[in-house]
Design an enzyme around this catalytic site. Sequence first.
Site, mmCIF file in Angstrom:
data_model
loop_
_atom_site.group_PDB
_atom_site.id
_atom_site.type_symbol
_atom_site.label_atom_id
_atom_site.label_comp_id
_atom_site.label_asym_id
_atom_site.label_seq_id
_atom_site.Cartn_x
_atom_site.Cartn_y
_atom_site.Cartn_z
ATOM 1 N NE ARG A 166 -7.231 7.160 11.789
ATOM 2 C CZ ARG A 166 -7.929 8.123 11.157
ATOM 3 N NH1 ARG A 166 -9.184 8.362 11.496
ATOM 4 N NH2 ARG A 166 -7.377 8.829 10.206
ATOM 5 C CG PHE B 31 -8.249 -5.712 4.096
ATOM 6 C CD1 PHE B 31 -9.430 -5.080 3.719
ATOM 7 C CD2 PHE B 31 -7.895 -6.889 3.452
ATOM 8 C CE1 PHE B 31 -10.249 -5.631 2.734
ATOM 9 C CE2 PHE B 31 -8.712 -7.436 2.463
ATOM 10 C CZ PHE B 31 -9.895 -6.810 2.107
ATOM 11 C CD GLU C 239 -0.644 2.916 6.725
ATOM 12 O OE1 GLU C 239 -1.779 2.527 6.989
ATOM 13 O OE2 GLU C 239 -0.179 3.996 7.162
ATOM 14 N NE ARG D 40 -12.700 -1.713 5.279
ATOM 15 C CZ ARG D 40 -13.302 -2.415 4.328
ATOM 16 N NH1 ARG D 40 -13.184 -3.727 4.311
ATOM 17 N NH2 ARG D 40 -14.006 -1.827 3.406
ATOM 18 C CD GLN E 122 -2.700 -1.070 2.615
ATOM 19 O OE1 GLN E 122 -2.669 -2.076 3.297
ATOM 20 N NE2 GLN E 122 -3.364 0.023 3.000
ATOM 21 C CB THR F 256 -3.885 11.191 12.888
ATOM 22 O OG1 THR F 256 -2.920 10.130 12.861
ATOM 23 C CG2 THR F 256 -5.280 10.589 12.915
ATOM 24 C CD GLU G 95 -9.254 3.440 7.628
ATOM 25 O OE1 GLU G 95 -9.212 4.628 7.226
ATOM 26 O OE2 GLU G 95 -8.490 2.979 8.480
ATOM 27 C CG PHE H 185 -4.721 3.515 11.523
ATOM 28 C CD1 PHE H 185 -3.857 2.731 10.795
ATOM 29 C CD2 PHE H 185 -4.201 4.630 12.176
ATOM 30 C CE1 PHE H 185 -2.497 3.025 10.717
ATOM 31 C CE2 PHE H 185 -2.834 4.941 12.099
ATOM 32 C CZ PHE H 185 -1.995 4.140 11.358
ATOM 33 C CB ALA I 8 -5.863 7.563 6.329
HETATM 34 N N1 MTE Z 1 -11.405 -2.750 0.218
HETATM 35 C C1 MTE Z 1 -10.839 -3.782 -0.434
HETATM 36 N N2 MTE Z 1 -11.567 -4.440 -1.348
HETATM 37 N N3 MTE Z 1 -9.551 -4.175 -0.181
HETATM 38 C C2 MTE Z 1 -8.787 -3.539 0.770
HETATM 39 O O1 MTE Z 1 -7.635 -3.905 0.988
HETATM 40 N N4 MTE Z 1 -8.671 -1.742 2.456
HETATM 41 C C3 MTE Z 1 -9.448 -0.894 3.373
HETATM 42 C C4 MTE Z 1 -10.525 -0.136 2.609
HETATM 43 N N5 MTE Z 1 -11.279 -1.026 1.770
HETATM 44 C C5 MTE Z 1 -9.369 -2.434 1.492
HETATM 45 C C6 MTE Z 1 -10.691 -2.066 1.148
HETATM 46 C C7 MTE Z 1 -8.618 0.073 4.087
HETATM 47 S S1 MTE Z 1 -7.816 -0.410 5.485
HETATM 48 C C8 MTE Z 1 -8.502 1.363 3.688
HETATM 49 S S2 MTE Z 1 -7.607 2.500 4.554
HETATM 50 C C9 MTE Z 1 -9.144 1.834 2.459
HETATM 51 O O2 MTE Z 1 -9.876 0.817 1.781
HETATM 52 C C10 MTE Z 1 -8.061 2.360 1.529
HETATM 53 O O3 MTE Z 1 -8.561 2.781 0.322
HETATM 54 P P1 MTE Z 1 -9.274 4.213 0.128
HETATM 55 O O4 MTE Z 1 -8.417 5.207 0.831
HETATM 56 O O5 MTE Z 1 -9.292 4.360 -1.325
HETATM 57 O O6 MTE Z 1 -10.625 4.100 0.754
HETATM 58 N N1 HPA Z 2 -4.648 6.216 9.139
HETATM 59 C C1 HPA Z 2 -4.132 5.222 8.420
HETATM 60 N N2 HPA Z 2 -2.862 5.075 8.205
HETATM 61 C C2 HPA Z 2 -2.036 5.967 8.748
HETATM 62 C C3 HPA Z 2 -2.514 7.018 9.512
HETATM 63 C C4 HPA Z 2 -3.886 7.158 9.716
HETATM 64 O O1 HPA Z 2 -4.378 8.070 10.381
HETATM 65 N N3 HPA Z 2 -1.452 7.716 9.931
HETATM 66 C C5 HPA Z 2 -0.383 7.086 9.429
HETATM 67 N N4 HPA Z 2 -0.725 6.042 8.710
HETATM 68 MO MO1 MOS Z 3 -6.182 1.423 6.137
HETATM 69 S S1 MOS Z 3 -5.904 0.589 7.974
HETATM 70 O O1 MOS Z 3 -5.709 3.005 6.699
HETATM 71 O O2 MOS Z 3 -4.839 0.837 5.304
#
Ligand code: MTE
Ligand code: HPA
Ligand code: MOS
Length: 761
Positions: free
Chosen positions: A304, A222, A226, A336, A191, A434, A706, A338, A503
């Site tokens: 968080r 998920f 990261e 997800r 990620q 954050t 999330e 966090f 995030a």
């Molecule tokens: N959805 C799918 N299908 N696969 C993933 O790995 N990760 C989740 C969420 N939804 C995830 C997912 C997490 S932890 C985050 S932070 C967000 O998607 C990241 O993507 P976005 O910032 O585009 O929402």
């Molecule tokens: N959310 C998710 N990932 C992160 C964050 C947060 O607030 N800060 C640093 N990595």
């Molecule tokens: Mo989502 S836990 O911020 O990759």
Amino acid sequence: MNHLDPHRHVRGESQYLDDVPEQQGTLFAAVYESPVAHGVLKGLDLSAARRAPGVARILTAQDVPGRNQIGGIVPDEPLLAEGHVHFRGQPVALVLARTERQAHAALRLIQADIELLPVITDPRKAAALGEFIVPPRTFRIGDSTGAFAGCAHVFEGVAESGGQEHLYIETQGAYAFPTELGGVRIISSTQGPTAVQRHCAVVLGLGMHQVEVDVTRLGGGFGGKEDQATPWGCLAALGAYLTRKPVKLVLDRMADMRMTGKRHPYSSDFKIGLDADLKIVAYEVQYYQNAGAAADLSPAVLERTLFHTTNAYHIPNVTATAHSCRTNLPPNTAFRGFGGPQGMFVMESAIVRAAEALGVAPAEIQRRNLLREGDLFPYRQPAELCHAEQAWDVAAERFDLPGLRAEVEAFNAANKLFKKGLSVMPICFGISFTKTFMNQAHALVHIYTDGSVGISTAAVEMGQGVNTKIAQVAARTLGISIHRVKIESTNTTRVANTSPSAASATADLNGQATLLACQRLRERLLRLAGAEYTVDYEGIEIKDEQVLAAGIPAETTWEKLVLLAYVRRVSLSENAHYATPGVHFDASTESGHPFAYHVYGTALTTATVDCLRGTYTIDAVRIAHDFGQSFSPAIDQGQIEGGVVQGIGWMTLEEVSYNQEGRLLSNSLNSYKIPDLYSVPAVLDVHFLDTPGHPRAVLRSKAVGEPPLMYGIGAYFALRNAIRAFRPGAALPLVAPMTPERVLGGLYPEAVAEPAGVAVG
Ligand code: MTE
Ligand code: HPA
Ligand code: MOS
């Protein structure tokens, strides 16, 4: 608009890391991991493994040409163990062999001489020994101590939530290639491409410009990729750098489960004070986060938790203190939510404890204390464009909360051995990293002379649909068909210094950057059209690939205009940077405006418990959710459905357990149960609330990744209510997950004990 990828996924056409054609001469890597959770590494006998068939080389910490350090926030994590081992599964050596099978066979010939040290798996024990990752932090508003004195009701308790395995379908891995001039190119399932690049540069002693990281897509992240894609990227890169051969490292499922960190288990003490009208006047909480053996992202996750300490409620007097405790488990990491879900579980636990003691429905307390416009969070950001009450009221009305309640009561009156429970779960989740500086992104947009468009951003597609969203933003802004737009792989050479896709902010940050770049390109093209056809360019627009002047089709089309621009030597490329305006936070006073905005919603959950067996079904989850002005409703609804089910899994079935020697017991899909098709609620009804969205959300479509996970907390309390329908007045511990074993323990406390000797998480 549908997600652009799924038909390619189901036909097996999408490329993941393991589908990249293997280059001739590739060496396959396997990791020798620490067999114990804590000890002094006195020696490593590699002689037999070195002689094993096919083995090309075995690498240890001594082979690292740069610094043997991959800590993201705190430099406390060696790439390969040196001197000590701190958790079972910690990488100690890397075997490179001609085939994957040979690499794994050689692992079994390695002997480590380790002097055992005491193992800590419990965060409270770590805290008692002063084993903290970072100093504790406290968020404070009002005067909770003083306020308790005036409260009509005060309740205290302990709440525990467990870990969670990410179980992305694609396991961790990387494929690294030596490049000329001594650099490396890495295909990584990450990620955070820049994180992999930065740490590889440190480990290899190279400049970041010598390291290129490329990501096409992930089979799920998920949060688990990261920061924790970094070790595998660095190990593969180290192998490629030293052998000058391509090196591929892919973890098998059980190795992935053993070696990587998970959601942080928390153990927490709470105290809640209410006035005679059930207004929450004061709240105090102490969180003990089980961080594992190194910092990883734990300090940010901890922060968080504090930001979400009061969930969707306004509480005037709050003191929340969070401890990040060092234990001998794999470093726990982003997942997800966090840290938000962990904080919100304690808040809901406190309300339920109070409601049960007072003999009122938890909803009586919840509804009365929801945030309103202008209310201050404990970190002093006001709730702006707040939809907490709207979400609750719309859910209650649309899904007939009183009717559902009556149905549950009637069922329970009529049935002895099956009981139903109902819960209401409001959520409020802050959108932005954050860490303020992370809220930035770039987009590089090229229009080719045939009118097709290629876009590179920092966004990583992991199933959440961000590529589709970015393509939609570009197509809308340029006035062209989405089929002309290609989202390129995420690549550190094309887009530098990126934040991870995390995030929930990926579409906002990278979408806004794409919007800026496309707006500039459109403006440039329209100016050209205006000059060429001597019309006022303000009156010109592009719609459906047709250039319109004052709404009337002009003689030119998108294709012709693009070609004209090229001939007139007008640039068809643009590079835009976006930084979220208005976000700031001062950690010295623990106050500021860290979030661009908040997302709200409410879920009604019903569950049925089989009171003979302890098994259960989550029957229905009905949600009113604040999407803002969604421009991808199909994708957004998919995110709600996936998030809810993942949240239910965390709160009910999924039990990460380690024994006291720090060995993962739930180490495969035989012993770790995630929701399957049969455990998904039969009714999963999602209502799109009518809200204006937020100007800082891309095209006013709010972040969605999330927040829905936290609706899953409702399943826990629905099950708890069902148990209490069977055994009225039961004093149940506030321990998650609510596995069938725990349900049985709640139904028959004298017959079923908590399992002994197993650390939660
Ligand atoms: N959805 C799918 N299908 N696969 C993933 O790995 N990760 C989740 C969420 N939804 C995830 C997912 C997490 S932890 C985050 S932070 C967000 O998607 C990241 O993507 P976005 O910032 O585009 O929402
Ligand atoms: N959310 C998710 N990932 C992160 C964050 C947060 O607030 N800060 C640093 N990595
Ligand atoms: Mo989502 S836990 O911020 O990759």
